[in-house]
Design a protein around this motif. Structure first.
Motif, PDB file in Angstrom:
ATOM      1  N   HIS A   1       0.812  -1.221   0.000  1.00 14.56           N
ATOM      2  CA  HIS A   1       0.000   0.000   0.000  1.00 14.56           C
ATOM      3  C   HIS A   1       0.847   1.274   0.000  1.00 14.56           C
ATOM      4  O   HIS A   1       0.303   2.369   0.026  1.00 14.56           O
ATOM      5  CB  HIS A   1      -0.908   0.018   1.240  1.00 14.56           C
ATOM      6  CG  HIS A   1      -0.133   0.029   2.535  1.00 14.56           C
ATOM      7  ND1 HIS A   1       0.282  -1.119   3.155  1.00 14.56           N
ATOM      8  CD2 HIS A   1       0.305   1.050   3.319  1.00 14.56           C
ATOM      9  CE1 HIS A   1       0.939  -0.820   4.267  1.00 14.56           C
ATOM     10  NE2 HIS A   1       0.967   0.500   4.382  1.00 14.56           N
TER      11      HIS A   1
ATOM     12  N   ASP B   1       2.641   3.145  -2.079  1.00 10.93           N
ATOM     13  CA  ASP B   1       2.506   4.246  -3.043  1.00 10.93           C
ATOM     14  C   ASP B   1       1.049   4.656  -3.280  1.00 10.93           C
ATOM     15  O   ASP B   1       0.762   5.441  -4.189  1.00 10.93           O
ATOM     16  CB  ASP B   1       3.198   3.896  -4.366  1.00 10.93           C
ATOM     17  CG  ASP B   1       2.412   2.892  -5.191  1.00 10.93           C
ATOM     18  OD1 ASP B   1       1.455   2.278  -4.658  1.00 10.93           O
ATOM     19  OD2 ASP B   1       2.746   2.718  -6.382  1.00 10.93           O
ATOM     20  N   LYS B   2       0.133   4.122  -2.456  1.00  7.25           N
ATOM     21  CA  LYS B   2      -1.286   4.493  -2.504  1.00  7.25           C
ATOM     22  C   LYS B   2      -1.904   4.261  -3.887  1.00  7.25           C
ATOM     23  O   LYS B   2      -2.797   4.991  -4.328  1.00  7.25           O
ATOM     24  CB  LYS B   2      -1.472   5.958  -2.077  1.00  7.25           C
ATOM     25  CG  LYS B   2      -0.969   6.234  -0.660  1.00  7.25           C
ATOM     26  CD  LYS B   2      -1.226   7.670  -0.240  1.00  7.25           C
ATOM     27  CE  LYS B   2      -0.715   7.912   1.175  1.00  7.25           C
ATOM     28  NZ  LYS B   2      -0.953   9.299   1.642  1.00  7.25           N
ATOM     29  N   GLY B   3      -1.401   3.253  -4.572  1.00  5.70           N
ATOM     30  CA  GLY B   3      -1.984   2.879  -5.862  1.00  5.70           C
ATOM     31  C   GLY B   3      -1.465   3.651  -7.048  1.00  5.70           C
ATOM     32  O   GLY B   3      -1.998   3.524  -8.159  1.00  5.70           O
TER      33      GLY B   3
ATOM     34  N   LYS C   1      -7.339  -1.905 -10.368  1.00  2.00           N
ATOM     35  CA  LYS C   1      -7.096  -0.808  -9.437  1.00  2.00           C
ATOM     36  C   LYS C   1      -8.251  -0.610  -8.471  1.00  2.00           C
ATOM     37  O   LYS C   1      -8.039  -0.267  -7.296  1.00  2.00           O
ATOM     38  CB  LYS C   1      -6.816   0.490 -10.193  1.00  2.00           C
ATOM     39  CG  LYS C   1      -6.369   1.605  -9.261  1.00  2.00           C
ATOM     40  CD  LYS C   1      -5.726   2.766  -9.970  1.00  2.00           C
ATOM     41  CE  LYS C   1      -5.211   3.790  -8.976  1.00  2.00           C
ATOM     42  NZ  LYS C   1      -4.519   4.920  -9.637  1.00  2.00           N
TER      43      LYS C   1
ATOM     44  N   MET D   1      -7.677  -0.596  -4.509  1.00  2.00           N
ATOM     45  CA  MET D   1      -8.036   0.517  -3.637  1.00  2.00           C
ATOM     46  C   MET D   1      -8.983   0.063  -2.541  1.00  2.00           C
ATOM     47  O   MET D   1      -8.860   0.498  -1.382  1.00  2.00           O
ATOM     48  CB  MET D   1      -8.669   1.636  -4.465  1.00  2.00           C
ATOM     49  CG  MET D   1      -7.741   2.260  -5.504  1.00  2.00           C
ATOM     50  SD  MET D   1      -6.285   3.048  -4.790  1.00  2.00           S
ATOM     51  CE  MET D   1      -7.036   4.499  -4.055  1.00  2.00           C
TER      52      MET D   1
ATOM     53  N   TYR E   1      -6.663  -2.047  -0.039  1.00  2.00           N
ATOM     54  CA  TYR E   1      -5.512  -1.446   0.631  1.00  2.00           C
ATOM     55  C   TYR E   1      -5.718  -0.013   1.117  1.00  2.00           C
ATOM     56  O   TYR E   1      -4.925   0.469   1.928  1.00  2.00           O
ATOM     57  CB  TYR E   1      -4.287  -1.483  -0.299  1.00  2.00           C
ATOM     58  CG  TYR E   1      -3.692  -2.858  -0.449  1.00  2.00           C
ATOM     59  CD1 TYR E   1      -3.039  -3.481   0.608  1.00  2.00           C
ATOM     60  CD2 TYR E   1      -3.785  -3.533  -1.656  1.00  2.00           C
ATOM     61  CE1 TYR E   1      -2.503  -4.738   0.471  1.00  2.00           C
ATOM     62  CE2 TYR E   1      -3.245  -4.799  -1.811  1.00  2.00           C
ATOM     63  CZ  TYR E   1      -2.604  -5.396  -0.746  1.00  2.00           C
ATOM     64  OH  TYR E   1      -2.069  -6.657  -0.883  1.00  2.00           O
ATOM     65  N   SER E   2      -6.742   0.671   0.644  1.00  2.00           N
ATOM     66  CA  SER E   2      -6.889   2.074   1.038  1.00  2.00           C
ATOM     67  C   SER E   2      -6.987   2.287   2.549  1.00  2.00           C
ATOM     68  O   SER E   2      -6.519   3.323   3.047  1.00  2.00           O
ATOM     69  CB  SER E   2      -8.092   2.708   0.329  1.00  2.00           C
ATOM     70  OG  SER E   2      -9.289   2.014   0.632  1.00  2.00           O
TER      71      SER E   2
ATOM     72  N   PHE F   1      -3.485   3.222   3.835  1.00  2.00           N
ATOM     73  CA  PHE F   1      -2.707   4.344   3.315  1.00  2.00           C
ATOM     74  C   PHE F   1      -2.193   5.208   4.468  1.00  2.00           C
ATOM     75  O   PHE F   1      -2.950   5.625   5.349  1.00  2.00           O
ATOM     76  CB  PHE F   1      -3.540   5.196   2.359  1.00  2.00           C
ATOM     77  CG  PHE F   1      -3.850   4.509   1.043  1.00  2.00           C
ATOM     78  CD1 PHE F   1      -3.263   3.296   0.703  1.00  2.00           C
ATOM     79  CD2 PHE F   1      -4.736   5.090   0.149  1.00  2.00           C
ATOM     80  CE1 PHE F   1      -3.552   2.676  -0.498  1.00  2.00           C
ATOM     81  CE2 PHE F   1      -5.025   4.480  -1.065  1.00  2.00           C
ATOM     82  CZ  PHE F   1      -4.435   3.264  -1.384  1.00  2.00           C
ATOM     83  N   GLY F   2      -0.877   5.449   4.433  1.00  2.00           N
ATOM     84  CA  GLY F   2      -0.247   6.237   5.491  1.00  2.00           C
ATOM     85  C   GLY F   2       0.318   5.404   6.618  1.00  2.00           C
ATOM     86  O   GLY F   2       1.066   5.918   7.457  1.00  2.00           O
ATOM     87  N   GLU F   3      -0.016   4.106   6.663  1.00  2.00           N
ATOM     88  CA  GLU F   3       0.492   3.222   7.711  1.00  2.00           C
ATOM     89  C   GLU F   3       1.879   2.694   7.330  1.00  2.00           C
ATOM     90  O   GLU F   3       2.173   2.437   6.160  1.00  2.00           O
ATOM     91  CB  GLU F   3      -0.446   2.030   7.906  1.00  2.00           C
ATOM     92  CG  GLU F   3      -1.833   2.394   8.404  1.00  2.00           C
ATOM     93  CD  GLU F   3      -1.875   2.588   9.906  1.00  2.00           C
ATOM     94  OE1 GLU F   3      -0.869   2.274  10.572  1.00  2.00           O
ATOM     95  OE2 GLU F   3      -2.898   3.059  10.408  1.00  2.00           O
TER      96      GLU F   3
END
Length: 521
Positions: free
Chosen positions: A400, A402-404, A415, A419, A422-423, A426-428
């Motif tokens: 996750h 590169d946030k997709g 995609k 998303m 994995y969204s 994001f940031g973890e």
């Protein structure tokens, strides 16, 4: 982009020197002793070795261009994974038994289209393969392929750049053309190696006598530069007058004589067709996908298949393009870790990292970015045979990260599904454990799409068509879960397996269906 330009400036002289060495020959010969098709790990080395005989004239033909400047910098290795970037852009046919989250149930198959082949685009991991594979090939009638014989050439080609290796020093070489450098484990790989020890595994040198265990990586890197076949073998040999190197030249057909012996090739260069002849041998080393395609375009292969495409069969060889076996992998297992608990992926933005590479060829950009390690294990109860069936690789770049932005495109993932799954992450911070099937039993094929040399072949690996592969891969996934959930990962990083999929109860619960004792040390 300004930072990238600064990094590239550090290798511009090596790149320019190589480009000069790889310039097209001024005068082609009417006939060569040897013509080699493909400049990857096979063809590039063969060309340089044959050219060691001054009286032999050698022509090396490569469909791709010279290596780009970014490929010299180990820390930018991820650029090589981008589709269309010095790659053939191979994609499989839809797979019936897997790839449900991939676009069209097709997988991308990275395959370098550049001078040096996939040694320009890969992750630079130095791994020779299992000794028993070599002995098996010899047992099939391939004289000289026993590992004891091949070890001499592994050592001859290697220039190990590290300190003495103790009992495995005898398995390495120093002073050869190809640089090999050991790595210094970071916090994640230290935990990975400790997880192996927790479950009874030794830390090994994968080039040594024991090949089951956990290992820090060894890389094809020397003095902060990727030690590719182009840089280490072709570049020095290209200075010799008897080796002609021609890149951006696509071979379209093998020329056969009246006795069906290979006498030359027809290739396309600068939008024109040329013919080159060989008095001794034409050597085809265009890879597991490109070589059978070229043979079939030349009339060598399954007669009925050739006739379907209007190709006159010259030699009925049913095995051409058959028996394709690919090491299927599972890439999506992610563990989250406490924010800031690992410094692995923060190295690239550390103060002075770029300056350190530009001035000293050192620092984080002198190796693949992040913290990498590998394990080779048996999961099918074959104790004491040292013939692992699963490889588990630690990647500090969770799926996750590169946030997709790039990952779905690189792997061919749907995609929207990516998303959705994995969204939430994001940031973890986190890490990924990648599982690869080492000895697949599923068998597929490479066939022609048409008689047009410009068309890519039809690639159908038939992933998971043999049920043994399914069970082995499932055991590998469960083994990875046990490793990722080990005490050292949990206590040091607060590691937690991210599981956002509805599975049968117990499928990935570790101890319920697959105890740690089932992993064979």
């Amino acid at each position: 982009m300004p930072l990238l330009r600064i990094l590239l400036s550090a290798v511009v002289e090596e790149a320019r020197e190589a480009e000069r060495a790889f310039s097209a020959p001024e005068n082609f010969l009417e006939e060569y002793d040897f013509i080699i098709v493909g400049s990857g790990a096979g063809g590039g080395v063969v060309a340089s070795r044959l050219a060691e005989v001054p009286s032999w004239n050698v022509l090396l033909l490569e469909a791709g261009p010279v290596p780009p400047q970014d490929s010299y910098i180990p820390g930018l290795f991820a650029f090589g994974y981008m589709r269309g970037n010095n790659d053939w852009d191979y994609v499989t046919e839809p797979q019936n038994n897997c790839l449900k989250s991939f676009v069209g149930q097709r997988a991308t198959m990275p395959h370098g289209k550049v001078l040096g082949g996939s040694t320009i685009t890969n992750g630079m991991l130095y791994a020779r393969g299992n000794t028993k594979d070599f002995d098996h090939w010899a047992s099939l009638g391939n004289a000289g392929w026993e590992y004891e014989n091949c070890l001499h050439y592994f050592r001859k080609s290697e220039n190990y750049r590290g300190s003495k290796l103790g009992e495995t020093e005898l398995y390495h070489g120093r002073g050869g053309p190809m640089s090999v450098t050991g790595s210094h484990p970071g916090d994640l790989s230290v935990a990975f190696l400790a997880a192996g020890a927790e479950h009874g595994f030794d830390i090994i040198d994968p080039s040594g006598p024991v090949q089951t265990g956990f290992s820090k990586p060894y890389f094809n890197i020397g003095d902060g530069i990727r030690s590719s076949v182009a840089y280490s073998f072709i570049r020095p040999a290209a200075a010799w007058p008897n080796l002609h190197v021609l890149h951006s030249a696509t071979v379209q057909k093998i020329i056969l004589d009246d006795e069906n012996g290979a006498k030359g090739v027809i290739f396309k260069y600068d939008n024109m067709l040329y013919k080159a002849m060989a008095s001794r041998e034409v050597i085809i080393s265009a890879g597991a996908l490109g070589s059978p395609k070229l043979l079939m375009l030349s009339g060598i292969g399954p007669e009925e298949h050739l006739q379907e495409h209007g190709i006159q069969p010259i030699a009925h060889v049913p095995g051409v393009g058959q028996n394709l076996q690919d090491h299927m992998g599972v890439y999506g297992l992610v563990w989250t870790i406490n924010k800031g608990s690992s410094s692995s992926m923060r190295q690239i933005i550390a103060p002075g990292a770029i300056e350190q590479y530009v001035l000293e060829r050192g620092g984080p950009y002198a190796a693949p970015i992040g913290d990498i390690a590998n394990a080779w294990i048996g999961v099918n109860g074959e104790i004491d045979n040292d013939y692992p069936d699963i490889q588990i690789s630690l990647s500090p770049a969770p799926f996750h990260l590169d946030k997709g932005l790039f990952v779905p495109y690189i792997f061919g993932l749907d995609k929207a599904l990516y998303m959705r799954h994995y969204s939430p992450l994001f940031g973890e911070d986190g890490f990924t454990l990648v599982i690869n099937l080492l000895r697949p039993k599923s068998v597929g094929s490479v066939t022609l799409r048409s008689s047009n040399p410009e068309d890519l072949p039809v690639i159908d690996p038939q992933y998971l068509s043999h049920e043994d592969d399914i069970y082995t891969l499932l055991k590998g996934i469960k083994a990875a879960v046990i490793i990722g959930n080990s005490t050292t990962f949990r206590q040091t990083f607060g590691a937690k397996l991210y599981n956002n999929v509805k599975l049968r109860p117990g499928l990935l619960s570790g101890e319920q269906t697959f105890a740690s004792s089932d992993i064979v040390p």
